[in-house]
Design a protein around this motif. Structure first.
Motif, PDB file in Angstrom:
ATOM      1  N   SER A 137       0.817  -1.225   0.000  1.00 11.13           N
ATOM      2  CA  SER A 137       0.000   0.000   0.000  1.00 11.13           C
ATOM      3  C   SER A 137       0.843   1.265   0.000  1.00 11.13           C
ATOM      4  CB  SER A 137      -0.928  -0.003   1.215  1.00 11.13           C
ATOM      5  OG  SER A 137      -0.182   0.082   2.418  1.00 11.13           O
ATOM      6  N   THR A 173      -6.756   0.655  12.156  1.00 13.56           N
ATOM      7  CA  THR A 173      -6.148   1.178  10.927  1.00 13.56           C
ATOM      8  C   THR A 173      -7.157   1.025   9.805  1.00 13.56           C
ATOM      9  OG1 THR A 173      -3.946   0.546  11.704  1.00 13.56           O
ATOM     10  CG2 THR A 173      -4.187   0.988   9.354  1.00 13.56           C
ATOM     11  N   THR A 174      -7.781   2.125   9.432  1.00 13.88           N
ATOM     12  CA  THR A 174      -8.913   2.080   8.504  1.00 13.88           C
ATOM     13  C   THR A 174      -8.856   3.223   7.498  1.00 13.88           C
ATOM     14  OG1 THR A 174     -10.259   3.402  10.032  1.00 13.88           O
ATOM     15  CG2 THR A 174     -10.418   1.001  10.214  1.00 13.88           C
ATOM     16  N   LEU A 175      -9.537   3.006   6.386  1.00 16.08           N
ATOM     17  CA  LEU A 175      -9.734   4.058   5.395  1.00 16.08           C
ATOM     18  C   LEU A 175     -10.641   5.117   6.000  1.00 16.08           C
ATOM     19  CD1 LEU A 175      -9.516   5.017   2.349  1.00 16.08           C
ATOM     20  CD2 LEU A 175     -11.630   3.738   1.976  1.00 16.08           C
ATOM     21  N   GLU A 213      -5.625   7.073  -0.937  1.00 13.95           N
ATOM     22  CA  GLU A 213      -6.626   7.824  -0.190  1.00 13.95           C
ATOM     23  C   GLU A 213      -6.145   8.056   1.241  1.00 13.95           C
ATOM     24  OE1 GLU A 213      -9.165   9.258  -1.371  1.00 13.95           O
ATOM     25  OE2 GLU A 213      -9.580   8.266  -3.279  1.00 13.95           O
ATOM     26  N   ASP A 254      -4.863   0.800  -1.180  1.00 17.35           N
ATOM     27  CA  ASP A 254      -5.222  -0.590  -0.939  1.00 17.35           C
ATOM     28  C   ASP A 254      -5.505  -1.347  -2.225  1.00 17.35           C
ATOM     29  OD1 ASP A 254      -7.616   0.466  -1.711  1.00 17.35           O
ATOM     30  OD2 ASP A 254      -8.716  -0.058   0.121  1.00 17.35           O
ATOM     31  N   TRP A 282      -5.986   7.520   5.134  1.00 14.59           N
ATOM     32  CA  TRP A 282      -6.158   6.464   6.126  1.00 14.59           C
ATOM     33  C   TRP A 282      -5.820   7.000   7.519  1.00 14.59           C
ATOM     34  CZ3 TRP A 282      -6.940   0.926   5.435  1.00 14.59           C
ATOM     35  CH2 TRP A 282      -7.274   0.595   4.116  1.00 14.59           C
ATOM     36  N   ARG A 283      -6.243   6.270   8.531  1.00 18.33           N
ATOM     37  CA  ARG A 283      -5.918   6.619   9.906  1.00 18.33           C
ATOM     38  C   ARG A 283      -5.515   5.366  10.670  1.00 18.33           C
ATOM     39  NH1 ARG A 283     -10.662   8.644  13.500  1.00 18.33           N
ATOM     40  NH2 ARG A 283      -9.248   7.890  15.102  1.00 18.33           N
ATOM     41  N   SER A 284      -4.726   5.561  11.727  1.00 15.62           N
ATOM     42  CA  SER A 284      -4.304   4.417  12.536  1.00 15.62           C
ATOM     43  C   SER A 284      -4.064   4.844  13.971  1.00 15.62           C
ATOM     44  CB  SER A 284      -3.022   3.793  11.969  1.00 15.62           C
ATOM     45  OG  SER A 284      -2.603   2.697  12.765  1.00 15.62           O
ATOM     46  N   ASP A 344     -13.124   7.478   0.987  1.00  9.98           N
ATOM     47  CA  ASP A 344     -12.749   7.359  -0.418  1.00  9.98           C
ATOM     48  C   ASP A 344     -13.106   8.689  -1.076  1.00  9.98           C
ATOM     49  OD1 ASP A 344     -11.975   6.498  -2.873  1.00  9.98           O
ATOM     50  OD2 ASP A 344     -13.548   5.007  -3.130  1.00  9.98           O
ATOM     51  N   ILE A 400      -2.475  -3.558   4.564  1.00 10.47           N
ATOM     52  CA  ILE A 400      -3.559  -2.797   3.937  1.00 10.47           C
ATOM     53  C   ILE A 400      -3.854  -3.320   2.540  1.00 10.47           C
ATOM     54  CG2 ILE A 400      -4.176  -0.502   3.054  1.00 10.47           C
ATOM     55  CD1 ILE A 400      -2.621   0.672   5.424  1.00 10.47           C
TER      56      ILE A 400
END
Length: 945
Positions: free
Chosen positions: A46, A81-83, A70, A64, A72-74, A86, A476
């Motif tokens: 990724s 850890t997610t988008l 795009e 991904d 993302w955060r973690s 979009d 990812i």
């Protein structure tokens, strides 16, 4: 009787198919899993980058392989850890991995993104999808204002942007659309003042800008027009204008500005300022050669600026300054690459002569400066371009000891305490690359970085400084292997495309069946891919290009067979980065059975542009005319982005520059003598930059700059007198529907709306003001179906939805509110086929899936829900072939592969609801044959009784 029943079942039930065969003919069908033999390690991961910490959250950009690059955060966990969102729905990237301007202002992330409608604009995020939104569309249309140089001053965001009217100027934002305003127009006109080096100090922002073409002066602003004033003007006869800005820098050191500037007398030297005109003075003359920018900042921390002076002799080396005369002196005669301070000690990378570039430490004296550890013994360097990062009292960096490759290291400042943290990828290759050297980010005492363990590609990792505590955060890009079909092109009922298998990225063709989907030829045998581009069908032959191992561009032709795939020329001009072959949609065109193309190359300082043609034979592939050849200086480096080749009534039109002229409109009859400029619309080295050349009933329409420098709508009959401007609107997305030109445009009265033109100035009018006001509906994705125009627009209430127009105000209506509410379904990829429109959209129920429309609300519905539920299916490159639709799609089982719908009519007739994907081709056939066997068994048992 039982025999006839059994025979009838055999006839009506599906034929048995292998487990890897296509789906039932009514649903989306996996044509072939081309990449099933590819090892996972070939994929890049990724590639996390552009990270910034906001509170307890790390924001970063990642791809991904489904949504593109795009936001993302973690929080440091896999589940966390997610988008975020979009931003640009679909597979295209909404954010740029490299150089994404981003800033934490009061717990809100500000960043630059492109949603595919508004261009690059200012966005903000609180970490949720709903809270991630466009702040303001400063430059309506697909170009965008390209915000840059973000800084915070007293809770407000300052940045540089170009709204298309004032040029590049200073803006201010409080995070709301109403509170995002132009601070002051310092240089009237389209060029703008080009502010750079924004630095906060004392409740104001300081920066360099141009009040005219010959200056590069210091300014200050409190965010108001009245409070934006000139501090000191700098002019140099030798280097006017942008040269002054491009060579400078500006730093705040304990309330004093230190900067590099040229006053026209002393050359580029070190200056200081307290923010007033009288307090802005020459600080130090550190070199005697005014012709080179020899002073470069390294680090600004702890109230001290560290910088290097490149002069050989007593002024060269590493300097420090706290903004005072006494506190400004040379520390060392060395010029380090990177530098950081930890516990009062300087650490830097430097080549000490007997060693390569290694880690050093210094207490600020020459005697107290020493090598920390020769990580890679001998003359080879352990360090490449990268940064040193202090986290939790330890120093982290990427280094190569000659055995493990580039990996993560830690140091406490001693030789014994400088150790490899973890060998993530065993072997000499190493887990790090130049792509991720810059990603060393701290979040709550934990180091985050990107690494490649050899199976997942570059992914997000974290470390507490121990080997056991250095772990993958999340994979990812969990890619099972993707062929990534691209450049889908129909010819003679067959689909041609590029795809990747064990031979690399090569040319393929497909008839829609598993066995009929084959690689045509391995053009570059071995591990290297030929990656063909610019696939163009002409008279039953497919033309394409690729770069060979020698760096030459080769033009090829194919009839779809291996033997019939032959090279026409191996010496077409063009470099890998600048060649026109790498954006082919508007660079090749067929005219009277002949392929025409424009080539562009830059070798060193030499720039060339040439017009070529080919009849499909080696001898018939010739250069028509050399349009430009010479040094790439001045405006010649800005000549054009595309030639936009277009055929009109047997004449070729295109955009090109030549010596002394910028990009203008040209035409050709295929001969050198018959190739010439139509008209010089915008005199000067930049030119009018014609684009979007579009033919409508024998008339050429295009967009070009007029004498004011603004982009306008033009038409041409191929003569100088017949090349005229049509009004004062600012257009984009020219689209032909029957005999009418439709486009999006704005005028002095409102934002971007739908317009049309019949080729006369009085017939160039707005069709409907869909969203009254300065924002406008910003029509995009214009597509013709029959005599109707379809497009995407936002009326300010329903969000971006599907619209249609017959060219009248009353006949311009929203087709359907697919996703009720203000967010909108954001349709993408509008494609006309078989009397219907197919596209992707998200209705909030099925996720983003394939849709179709006959132009009515009831006839606009989900075509197929390939990923049942609210999850989305990534789809791209919709390519119709009669009743059949080819496309590239992503699935967890296969990655990006080639799919098709064998007959869209049948699927539409059955209705999409409940059809699902039918993602196992064998399952449908298996059910049929299972039923057949059960019935046959029953019949046979009955017979035995």
């Amino acid at each position: 009787m039982r025999f006839f029943v059994l025979a009838a079942l055999v006839l009506v039930l599906p034929s048995p198919v292998r487990a890897t065969s296509p789906l039932p003919p009514s649903g989306p069908t996996l044509v072939k899993d081309i990449s099933q033999t590819l090892p996972r390690g070939l994929f890049p991961g990724s590639v996390p980058g552009s990270a910034v910490a906001v509170g307890d959250t790390l924001f970063f950009v990642a791809n991904d392989n489904v949504h593109g690059s795009e936001l993302w955060r973690s929080d440091g966990t896999a589940a966390g850890t997610t988008l975020v969102k979009d931003v640009r729905p679909g597979h295209q990237s909404g954010l740029s991995f490299l150089g994404m301007p981003r800033l934490n202002v009061g717990g809100t992330l500000y960043f630059v993104a492109n949603d595919g409608v508004h261009g690059e604009e200012l966005w903000k995020s609180d970490g949720t999808a709903a809270g991630t939104r466009l702040v303001k569309d400063l430059h309506p249309g697909p170009v965008g204002s390209s915000p840059a140089s973000m800084v915070e001053v007293n809770g407000a965001l300052f940045f540089v942007a170009d709204d298309g009217v004032h040029g590049s100027e200073l803006w201010r934002s409080d995070g709301t659309a109403a509170g995002t305003t132009l601070v002051k127009e310092l240089r009237p006109g389209l060029a703008g003042s080009s502010p750079v080096y924004l630095v906060p100090m004392g409740g104001a922002v300081f920066f360099f800008a141009q009040e005219d073409a010959d200056s590069g002066s210091l300014w200050r602003s409190d965010g108001t027009a009245a409070g934006t004033t000139l501090v000191k003007e700098f002019r140099s006869e030798e280097e006017p204008g942008l040269a002054l800005l491009n060579r400078g820098w500006l730093e705040n050191v304990n309330g004093t500005l230190l900067f590099l500037a040229d006053d026209g007398v002393h050359g580029m030297q070190l200056w200081k300022s307290d923010g007033t005109s009288e307090g802005t003075t020459l600080f130090r003359e550190l070199h005697t050669d005014p012709g080179l920018p020899r002073i470069s900042p390294l680090a600004n921390e702890g109230g001290v600026l560290y910088f290097t002076a490149m002069e050989v002799g007593p002024t060269g080396g590493l300097w420090r300054s706290d903004g005072t005369e006494a506190g400004t002196f040379r520390l060392l005669p060395y010029r380090p690459w990177s530098l950081v301070s930890m516990n009062g000690t300087l650490f830097f990378t430097f080549s000490g002569g007997d060693t390569g570039v290694e880690l050093w430490r210094s207490d600020g004296t020459e005697a107290g400066t020493a090598l920390v550890r020769d990580v890679r013994p001998g003359p080879d360097s352990a360090f490449s371009l990268g940064r040193l990062r202090v986290v939790g009292g330890a120093l982290y960096f990427f280094a190569d000891d000659g055995e493990h490759g580039y990996e993560l290291w830690r140091s406490d400042g001693t030789e014994a305490g400088t150790v490899l943290v973890r060998d993530v990828l065993p072997g000499p290759e190493g887990s790090a690359s130049s792509v991720n050297f810059s990603l060393l980010m701290e979040l709550n005492g934990t180091l985050f970085f990107a690494a490649n363990d050899g199976t997942r590609g570059l992914e997000l990792w974290k470390s507490d400084g121990t080997e056991a505590g250095t772990v993958l955060v999340k994979d990812i890009l969990a890619d099972p292997g993707s062929a990534s079909p691209s450049v889908l092109t129909m010819m003679n009922g067959q689909l041609y495309f590029t795809a990747e298998d064990e031979a690399g990225v090569e040319l393929w063709r497909s008839d829609g069946t598993w066995d009929g989907t084959v690689r045509i030829r391995d053009l570059l045998p071995g591990l290297r891919s030929s990656a063909p581009v610019a696939l163009t069908a002409v008279n039953g032959s497919l033309f394409f290009s690729f770069q060979d191992v020698e760096g030459q561009h080769e033009l090829w032709r194919s009839d779809g067979s291996e033997a019939g795939t032959v090279r026409l020329r191996a010496d077409l001009p063009g470099s890998y980065y600048s060649s026109v072959f790498f954006n082919p949609s508007d660079r090749r065109v067929e005219l009277n059975g002949t392929l025409y193309l424009v080539t562009q190359y830059q070798e060193g300082s030499e720039l060339g542009i040439e017009l070529w043609k080919s009849d499909g034979s080696e001898v018939g592939t010739t250069r028509i005319k050399r349009l430009l050849q010479g040094p790439s200086t001045g405006g010649m480096t800005l000549f054009y982005t595309a030639p936009w080749l277009t055929a009109v009534n047997g004449t070729l039109f295109f955009a090109a520059p030549d010596a002394g002229f910028g990009s203008e409109l040209w035409k050709s009859d295929g001969t050198e003598a018959g190739t010439g400029r139509v008209k010089d619309l915008f005199p000067g080295p930049e030119g009018s930059m014609p684009s979007e050349l579009t033919e409508v009933d024998g008339t050429l329409f295009f967009i070009a700059k007029d004498e004011s420098g603004h982009e306008r709508l033009w038409k041409s009959d191929g003569t100088e007198a017949g090349t005229v401007r049509l009004g004062d609107v600012r257009p984009f997305s020219l689209t032909r529907v029957n005999g009418t030109l439709f486009f999006a445009a704005s005028d002095a009265e409102g934002g971007y709306e739908l317009w049309k033109s019949d080729g006369s100035e009085e017939g160039t009018v707005r069709v409907r003001d869909i969203h009254p006001g300065p924002e406008g509906s910003v029509p995009s994705g214009l597509a013709a179906l029959g005599g109707t125009l379809y497009f995407i627009a936002d009326d300010g209430t329903a969000g971006h939805e599907l619209w249609k127009s017959d060219g009248t105000e009353a006949g311009t209506v929203r087709v359907k509110d697919i996703f009720p509410g203000s967010e909108g379904s954001i349709p993408t990829g509008l494609t006309a086929m078989d009397g219907r429109l197919v596209f992707t959209a998200d209705d909030g129920v099925h996720g983003r899936e394939l849709w179709s429309s006959d132009g009515t609300g009831p006839g606009t519905r989900v075509l197929t829900d390939m990923t049942p539920g609210t999850a989305s299916t990534a789809v791209r490159s919709l390519t119709p072939n009669g009743h059949q639709l080819f496309f590239s799609a992503w699935s967890e089982q296969h990655g990006w592969e080639l799919w098709h719908i064998p007959d869209v009519r049948r699927l539409v007739g059955e209705g999409a609801e409940g059809t699902g994907c039918g993602c196992s081709a064998a399952s449908g056939a298996g059910m049929g044959w299972g039923l057949l066997l059960l019935l046959a068994g029953s019949l046979l048992r009955g017979r035995r009784r």
